[in-house]
Motif scaffolding. Structure first.
Motif: not given
Length: 220
Positions: A46-47, A51-52, A60-61, A63-69
């Motif tokens: 998740l981190l 961050l990537l 930032f948006a 980044s949130m897509v990355g977390v949700v993925s």
């Protein structure tokens, strides 16, 4: 007040038994998902997912897509694992319940209330030096839980094992089946083993299999 009785399985119970067992397995998806989210390696994923995109794009948006993925990947993986377990059962011992379980050393029971099947449990002999029975396919419809149905089914199987001359009852379940684990421990089962069954996906999802054992007193 509903009254319950435990009886032997018949083929006319098949559709309801299949429904109870299948829905019961999928009910554990949410608990398995939250457990997977609590694991350190998934926190790391998740981190990285956060961050990537932030470092490479500054958005930032994204980044949130990355977390949700990452979270979606965990959810889909857990659902896929449960689907695999359901499919394996339906193509295995549950394909012909009467043919597989209604024979020497095996058995399958249903709990019934007002003519409706509301729970299931099965017994199958385990290979080995000691004569033992495996508790399998324990499930109770969600609308009939907390009413002692699972205890009735469990006692029925233990009595069957005792009368069959077995020295123990063994069962395998997952660590996220919290209510089932509490029931087994209250019934006198002891935790004897923990494993991932050699699967990488099981380890990544924290899908831990636990083994419990109930020793049948020799004087009973």
């Amino acid at each position: 007040m509903s009254t319950y009785k435990v009886r032997l399985y018949t083929d006319c119970d098949y559709d309801k038994v299949k429904e109870i067992l299948t829905s019961g397995m999928f009910e554990h998806q949410a608990a398995a998902f939250y457990h997977a989210l609590s694991l350190p390696h998934n926190w790391l994923a998740l981190l990285v997912g956060f961050l990537l995109p932030l470092v490479t794009t500054g958005y930032f948006a994204l980044s949130m897509v990355g977390v949700v993925s990452v979270m979606v990947a965990l959810w889909v993986s857990i659902r896929g694992l449960i689907r695999y377990c359901v499919k394996k059962g339906l193509e295995g011992d549950l394909k012909d319940i009467e043919g597989y379980y209604m024979r020497k050393g095996h058995c399958f029971w249903v709990a019934e209330s007002a003519g409706e099947v509301v729970g299931t449990v099965a017994a199958a002999p385990l290979p080995g030096g000691e004569k033992s029975t495996e508790l399998k396919r324990m499930s109770v419809a969600s609308t009939h839980r907390g009413k002692g149905v699972a205890k009735m089914l469990c006692r029925t199987l233990i009595d069957f094992a005792r009368k069959s001359g077995c020295s123990m009852v063994v069962l395998h379940t997952t660590s996220v089946q919290f209510d089932a684990v509490r029931l087994y421990e209250k019934m006198g089962f002891r935790h004897v083993d923990t494993s991932y069954q050699g699967s990488l996906i099981n380890w990544l999802l924290g899908f831990i299999w636990v083994t419990y054992r109930y020793d049948i007193p020799a004087n009973k």
